[in-house]
Design an enzyme around this catalytic site. Structure first.
Site, mmCIF file in Angstrom:
data_model
loop_
_atom_site.group_PDB
_atom_site.id
_atom_site.type_symbol
_atom_site.label_atom_id
_atom_site.label_comp_id
_atom_site.label_asym_id
_atom_site.label_seq_id
_atom_site.Cartn_x
_atom_site.Cartn_y
_atom_site.Cartn_z
ATOM 1 N N ASN A 10 -14.947 16.304 24.101
ATOM 2 C CA ASN A 10 -15.665 17.071 23.085
ATOM 3 C C ASN A 10 -16.104 16.081 22.018
ATOM 4 O O ASN A 10 -15.289 15.617 21.223
ATOM 5 C CB ASN A 10 -14.716 18.137 22.495
ATOM 6 C CG ASN A 10 -15.321 18.845 21.301
ATOM 7 O OD1 ASN A 10 -16.527 18.779 21.057
ATOM 8 N ND2 ASN A 10 -14.483 19.530 20.540
ATOM 9 N N TRP A 11 -17.416 15.763 22.024
ATOM 10 C CA TRP A 11 -17.900 14.732 21.098
ATOM 11 C C TRP A 11 -18.053 15.270 19.671
ATOM 12 O O TRP A 11 -18.307 14.513 18.757
ATOM 13 C CB TRP A 11 -19.239 14.175 21.585
ATOM 14 C CG TRP A 11 -19.168 13.423 22.877
ATOM 15 C CD1 TRP A 11 -18.055 13.152 23.627
ATOM 16 C CD2 TRP A 11 -20.273 12.835 23.580
ATOM 17 N NE1 TRP A 11 -18.403 12.429 24.749
ATOM 18 C CE2 TRP A 11 -19.748 12.221 24.745
ATOM 19 C CE3 TRP A 11 -21.653 12.760 23.353
ATOM 20 C CZ2 TRP A 11 -20.555 11.555 25.659
ATOM 21 C CZ3 TRP A 11 -22.463 12.085 24.259
ATOM 22 C CH2 TRP A 11 -21.914 11.491 25.404
ATOM 23 N N LYS A 12 -17.941 16.569 19.498
ATOM 24 C CA LYS A 12 -18.127 17.196 18.179
ATOM 25 C C LYS A 12 -19.475 16.744 17.590
ATOM 26 O O LYS A 12 -20.415 16.548 18.330
ATOM 27 C CB LYS A 12 -16.953 16.867 17.262
ATOM 28 C CG LYS A 12 -15.606 17.118 17.937
ATOM 29 C CD LYS A 12 -14.460 17.090 16.997
ATOM 30 C CE LYS A 12 -13.166 17.268 17.778
ATOM 31 N NZ LYS A 12 -12.006 17.461 16.958
ATOM 32 N N HIS A 96 -13.650 26.903 19.926
ATOM 33 C CA HIS A 96 -12.892 25.747 19.417
ATOM 34 C C HIS A 96 -12.344 26.079 18.031
ATOM 35 O O HIS A 96 -12.974 26.796 17.259
ATOM 36 C CB HIS A 96 -13.802 24.511 19.355
ATOM 37 C CG HIS A 96 -13.052 23.257 19.085
ATOM 38 N ND1 HIS A 96 -12.698 22.857 17.816
ATOM 39 C CD2 HIS A 96 -12.547 22.315 19.928
ATOM 40 C CE1 HIS A 96 -12.018 21.727 17.890
ATOM 41 N NE2 HIS A 96 -11.913 21.375 19.158
ATOM 42 N N GLU A 98 -12.233 24.487 15.370
ATOM 43 C CA GLU A 98 -13.113 24.147 14.238
ATOM 44 C C GLU A 98 -14.159 25.236 14.033
ATOM 45 O O GLU A 98 -14.572 25.515 12.916
ATOM 46 C CB GLU A 98 -13.755 22.774 14.472
ATOM 47 C CG GLU A 98 -12.734 21.659 14.270
ATOM 48 C CD GLU A 98 -12.999 20.398 15.064
ATOM 49 O OE1 GLU A 98 -14.124 20.216 15.565
ATOM 50 O OE2 GLU A 98 -12.058 19.588 15.185
ATOM 51 N N GLU A 168 -4.963 24.260 22.564
ATOM 52 C CA GLU A 168 -5.056 23.202 21.569
ATOM 53 C C GLU A 168 -4.282 23.610 20.312
ATOM 54 O O GLU A 168 -4.812 24.356 19.477
ATOM 55 C CB GLU A 168 -6.509 22.950 21.188
ATOM 56 C CG GLU A 168 -7.378 22.531 22.357
ATOM 57 C CD GLU A 168 -8.593 21.743 21.885
ATOM 58 O OE1 GLU A 168 -8.722 20.600 22.323
ATOM 59 O OE2 GLU A 168 -9.376 22.255 21.082
ATOM 60 N N GLY A 174 -6.967 15.899 16.151
ATOM 61 C CA GLY A 174 -7.476 14.867 15.251
ATOM 62 C C GLY A 174 -6.442 14.341 14.270
ATOM 63 O O GLY A 174 -6.779 13.653 13.310
ATOM 64 N N SER A 213 -5.000 15.277 20.240
ATOM 65 C CA SER A 213 -4.592 13.864 20.199
ATOM 66 C C SER A 213 -4.125 13.342 21.560
ATOM 67 O O SER A 213 -3.201 12.535 21.638
ATOM 68 C CB SER A 213 -3.530 13.628 19.124
ATOM 69 O OG SER A 213 -4.053 13.951 17.844
ATOM 70 N N GLY A 234 -10.970 14.937 22.017
ATOM 71 C CA GLY A 234 -11.910 14.645 20.943
ATOM 72 C C GLY A 234 -12.044 13.142 20.772
ATOM 73 O O GLY A 234 -12.789 12.473 21.502
ATOM 74 N N GLY A 235 -11.303 12.593 19.806
ATOM 75 C CA GLY A 235 -11.441 11.182 19.429
ATOM 76 C C GLY A 235 -11.480 10.190 20.587
ATOM 77 O O GLY A 235 -12.350 9.312 20.623
HETATM 78 C C1 PEP Z 1 -10.551 18.571 20.140
HETATM 79 O O1 PEP Z 1 -11.320 18.522 19.218
HETATM 80 O O2 PEP Z 1 -10.696 19.444 20.999
HETATM 81 C C2 PEP Z 1 -9.460 17.587 20.201
HETATM 82 C C3 PEP Z 1 -8.467 17.802 21.025
HETATM 83 O O3 PEP Z 1 -9.552 16.500 19.363
HETATM 84 P P1 PEP Z 1 -8.594 15.209 19.356
HETATM 85 O O4 PEP Z 1 -8.457 14.741 20.781
HETATM 86 O O5 PEP Z 1 -9.326 14.194 18.514
HETATM 87 O O6 PEP Z 1 -7.304 15.629 18.767
#
Ligand code: PEP
Length: 252
Positions: A10-12, A96, A98, A168, A174, A213, A234-235
């Site tokens: 997920n590049w956000k 998600h 966010e 999640e 994050g 994470s 994400g990251g």
């Molecule tokens: C996400 O945004 O779905 C996520 C899991 O982010 P991260 O891996 O950065 O925690």
């Protein structure tokens, strides 16, 4: 039942079209020999066309980060399932945390978006998870139960079998804080038990990703758990090297 691992990035709100194209070009050779996992990248809407083109002919599939439920009409700033389908995406992230936190997403709108995605032939990646306050207050199962009940209302067992869930924990997204594999597995097991109550045997086919994470250092032990069928990342999906390493470790 053997469930194929699915790892989605997920590049956000990161990566312009040219940056997204470059990332996929770098990623392609690194994962070309990966057959044991489905690999998906979810760029922002403006980068989808370039990424679909760059990923063409490879084992990298593309998803969106959101989808609107209406077919068309006066919904300024929104994107329909049909529009997405035509770009070549095959998946849509829905609900998600966010979007729930900043954009008023509810279980009812999650449900509408899932139905729109299914009607267009897109695979929903449906996100659920509790906040830190909810976990510390002993409300994790109650929160997940109502997200499942509301988000998956009226979905048939046949449809459910093709839906991907992403558990999640919001406190792990994050933040660098990951749920331990045991803690994550306990919650994934709870989710699958609820799915069994709601959908019967179809629950065994549902892939449940862990997100929060996940990185190259912990993907192996997380995905080794019985009810963890991949990750939503994400990251660590923003660099080809780390995403490829995470994927390879997860299926090693
Ligand atoms: C996400 O945004 O779905 C996520 C899991 O982010 P991260 O891996 O950065 O925690």
């Amino acid at each position: 039942m053997a469930r194929k691992v699915i790892i989605a990035g997920n590049w956000k709100m990161n990566k312009t079209a040219s940056e997204g194209k470059a990332l996929v070009e770098d990623l392609k050779p690194l994962v070309a020999d990966v057959a044991a996992a489905e690999i998906v990248v979810c760029p922002p809407f403006t980068s989808i066309a370039a990424v679909v083109e760059a990923a063409g002919g490879s084992n990298i599939k593309v998803g969106s980060q959101n989808i609107h439920w209406a077919e068309s009409g006066a919904f300024t700033g929104e994107i329909s399932a049909e529009m997405l389908k035509e770009t070549g995406v095959e998946y849509a992230i829905i609900g998600h945390s966010e979007r729930r936190q900043y954009f008023g997403e509810t279980d009812a709108t999650v449900n509408q978006r899932i139905k729109a995605a299914l009607a267009a032939g897109l695979i929903p990646i449906v996100c659920i998870g509790e906040t830190l306050e909810e976990r510390e207050g002993g409300k994790t199962e109650k929160v997940l139960f109502s997200q499942l009940e509301g988000g998956l209302a009226d979905i048939t067992p046949e449809q459910m079998a093709g839906i991907v869930l992403a558990y999640e924990p919001v406190w792990a997204i994050g933040t660098g804080k990951t749920a331990t594999p045991e803690m994550a597995e306990e919650t994934h097991n709870y989710i699958r038990c609820q799915l069994k109550d709601m959908f019967g045997e179809a629950a065994e086919a549902v892939r449940i990703q862990y997100g929060g994470s996940m990185k190259p250092e912990n993907s192996a032990e997380l995905v080794a758990q019985r009810n963890i069928d991949g990750g939503l990342i994400g990251g660590a999906s923003l660099k080809a090297g780390s995403f490829a390493e995470l994927i390879k470790n997860a299926i090693a």
